[in-house]
Write a protein that holds these residues in place. Sequence first.
Motif, short mmCIF file in Angstrom:
data_model
loop_
_atom_site.label_atom_id
_atom_site.label_comp_id
_atom_site.label_asym_id
_atom_site.label_seq_id
_atom_site.Cartn_x
_atom_site.Cartn_y
_atom_site.Cartn_z
N THR A 2 0.86 -1.19 0.00
CA THR A 2 0.00 0.00 0.00
C THR A 2 0.89 1.23 0.00
O THR A 2 1.98 1.22 0.58
CB THR A 2 -0.94 0.06 1.22
N GLN A 3 0.42 2.31 -0.66
CA GLN A 3 1.17 3.55 -0.74
C GLN A 3 0.27 4.72 -0.38
O GLN A 3 -0.82 4.86 -0.92
CB GLN A 3 1.74 3.76 -2.15
N VAL A 4 0.73 5.59 0.54
CA VAL A 4 0.02 6.81 0.89
C VAL A 4 1.01 7.76 1.55
O VAL A 4 1.86 7.33 2.33
CB VAL A 4 -1.18 6.53 1.81
N ASP A 5 0.93 9.03 1.19
CA ASP A 5 1.76 10.05 1.83
C ASP A 5 0.98 10.56 3.04
O ASP A 5 0.07 11.38 2.91
CB ASP A 5 2.05 11.19 0.85
N THR A 6 1.35 10.10 4.23
CA THR A 6 0.56 10.39 5.43
C THR A 6 0.66 11.86 5.84
O THR A 6 -0.19 12.35 6.58
CB THR A 6 1.00 9.50 6.60
N GLN B 193 -3.96 10.35 -2.58
CA GLN B 193 -4.39 8.98 -2.86
C GLN B 193 -3.79 7.96 -1.90
O GLN B 193 -2.64 8.08 -1.48
CB GLN B 193 -4.00 8.58 -4.29
N LEU B 194 -4.61 6.96 -1.60
CA LEU B 194 -4.15 5.70 -1.03
C LEU B 194 -4.22 4.67 -2.15
O LEU B 194 -5.27 4.48 -2.76
CB LEU B 194 -5.04 5.27 0.13
N ARG B 195 -3.10 4.02 -2.45
CA ARG B 195 -3.04 3.02 -3.52
C ARG B 195 -2.83 1.65 -2.89
O ARG B 195 -1.86 1.43 -2.15
CB ARG B 195 -1.92 3.34 -4.50
N VAL B 196 -3.74 0.73 -3.17
CA VAL B 196 -3.67 -0.64 -2.67
C VAL B 196 -3.37 -1.56 -3.85
O VAL B 196 -4.14 -1.62 -4.81
CB VAL B 196 -4.98 -1.06 -1.99
N PHE B 197 -2.25 -2.28 -3.78
CA PHE B 197 -1.83 -3.18 -4.86
C PHE B 197 -2.29 -4.60 -4.53
O PHE B 197 -2.07 -5.10 -3.42
CB PHE B 197 -0.31 -3.15 -5.02
N ALA B 198 -2.92 -5.25 -5.51
CA ALA B 198 -3.37 -6.64 -5.35
C ALA B 198 -2.42 -7.57 -6.09
O ALA B 198 -1.54 -7.14 -6.83
CB ALA B 198 -4.79 -6.79 -5.87
N ASN B 199 -2.65 -8.88 -5.91
CA ASN B 199 -1.78 -9.86 -6.54
C ASN B 199 -2.27 -10.31 -7.91
O ASN B 199 -1.75 -11.26 -8.48
CB ASN B 199 -1.62 -11.08 -5.63
N GLN B 200 -3.29 -9.63 -8.45
CA GLN B 200 -3.80 -9.94 -9.79
C GLN B 200 -4.61 -8.76 -10.30
O GLN B 200 -4.99 -7.88 -9.53
CB GLN B 200 -4.66 -11.21 -9.75
N ALA B 201 -4.83 -8.73 -11.59
CA ALA B 201 -5.61 -7.66 -12.20
C ALA B 201 -7.04 -7.69 -11.67
O ALA B 201 -7.65 -8.76 -11.54
CB ALA B 201 -5.60 -7.79 -13.71
N THR C 10 -11.04 13.35 -1.10
CA THR C 10 -11.38 14.64 -1.69
C THR C 10 -11.12 15.81 -0.75
O THR C 10 -10.94 16.94 -1.19
CB THR C 10 -12.85 14.66 -2.14
N GLY C 11 -11.10 15.55 0.55
CA GLY C 11 -10.77 16.57 1.53
C GLY C 11 -9.47 16.22 2.24
O GLY C 11 -8.78 15.26 1.88
N ARG C 12 -9.15 17.02 3.24
CA ARG C 12 -7.97 16.75 4.05
C ARG C 12 -8.36 15.84 5.22
O ARG C 12 -9.43 16.00 5.80
CB ARG C 12 -7.38 18.06 4.58
N LEU C 13 -7.48 14.93 5.59
CA LEU C 13 -7.75 14.03 6.70
C LEU C 13 -7.33 14.67 8.02
O LEU C 13 -6.69 15.72 8.05
CB LEU C 13 -7.03 12.70 6.50
#
Length: 487
Positions: free
Chosen positions: A75-79, A89-97, A128-131
């Motif tokens: 997972t990738q996110v700039d906290t 963005q939070l990007r979640v990578f899976a093991n398949q398409a 869409t907003g700030r956390l």
Amino acid sequence: MTRTSTEGGRGRGTTGGAATPDPFASDPVFLTEQDAREAGARWRTRWIAVVTVLAVVCAAFVGLTYFQGPKAGETQVDTTAVVERPGQQLRVFANQALAHVDASQVVVTPAAAFTVQTSGDVVAVTFTGRLAYDTDYHVRVDGVSSVYQRQTSTLEARFSTPPATAYRLVRGTSGADDRIERAGLRGSDRTTVWSAPRIQAYEVFDSAVAVVTDDGTQSSLSLVSLDGAAVETLPVPEAPGLITRFAADRATTTLAFSFRPTGSDVETLYTLPLQGERAVAPVLGLSGQPVEPTDWAFVPGEDDVVVQAVDDSVSVVDLSGVDPVRPVGTYSLLQGVSLDGTTLIAASAIASMVVDLATGDERPRAPAPVDGVLPFAGPLVALDSRHVVQQVSVPSDDGLTYRTLVVADDGATSRTLWQPPSASGVIEGFDVSPNGQYLAVQSVGDATTPTDYSYTIDPVADGVTTTIVEIASGAVVASYEGFDTSW
């Protein structure tokens, strides 16, 4: 008679007497054809066994993947960025398409507004907003399947945002320099970022702080690294004069300021991008001439500024020059642009209006009652099109006295966030953190406290203190000397 051939088929010839043992009997070079065939058969058996085991293992993994559905990997996110800027963005990578993921499949806890996209093996959740600061977030994506089969699974990601760091301006006493300080909200030690005589205003960026100082007749603009080790002098208009108002947009790294030449009553709005050549340029209005504003404000996260001209006309100016100047309407007072960048609140001669910056649609707004009493409205900060934080004055039952407080107003009800602890206390001003989480109220204990009006920008009473309040709960989380809180 001398023996000339081996005996027993394996002995080596001797010069006489009984046959001696063959020391090379175990060397593979001397294996018989039958031994070689047996060794080859054993190797083939082992090879077939290894391949069979590997095939079974691979089949097991394939079966598990098929029957269990996609699995989350990296997972990738700039906290840090998610609390400072919208659209992260939070990007979640899976093991398949992956097959298409709909927003209804995504749950964010604590709740936050978002959109979702699917591309290849990635689910991208855009906030869409700030956390919120100092918060643990859990993102769950239900019913996820691959593009090849319908078996579904749940993808999950967890991350934590950093605690808030607040900057403040502290006036020097007894001839000491003014200083910009940095500290966390919860017991962190204070650090002086920079000190200088007569600091008028400042704006914080990711790695530096822009600072305005003046000597009463001429302003200077500096860019200081957050460790104070490097100082760069930034350009200001050539004519001698003073910067009378100063602001910045962190997302676009653009400074803006009103500048009044010496001996003139007319102010001109200038911008200074910190990217590229760093050249000062006047903001041009509908007529193509430099704007002489009575008020102005950045649209958060956009390269736009809302400007009110001397004739009360209000327009949106794209500082990049891509879009033409867009008229909004005529208003006697700008009350502010919402933190989410969607809404302008401005007052006409009749009422305060909420203006949609995208469509120009407007609707009236009035402060909601406080404890059943309609208050007198003061300065406000709009969080979005419905929610504001506002300073109000509430009259007593007999109308002879009133109390001043800061409230959270959702358009229907007002909730008190802070009021001076004593009847003599005075609210000097307030700010709201960019993500709408904290209120910073500036106050002094008595209306008779002296104020140094020699400062060009934002003169405040001596000994002003700031109280930090969590807007959601109303809890006081910090209090410190200083004002002009930045996050």
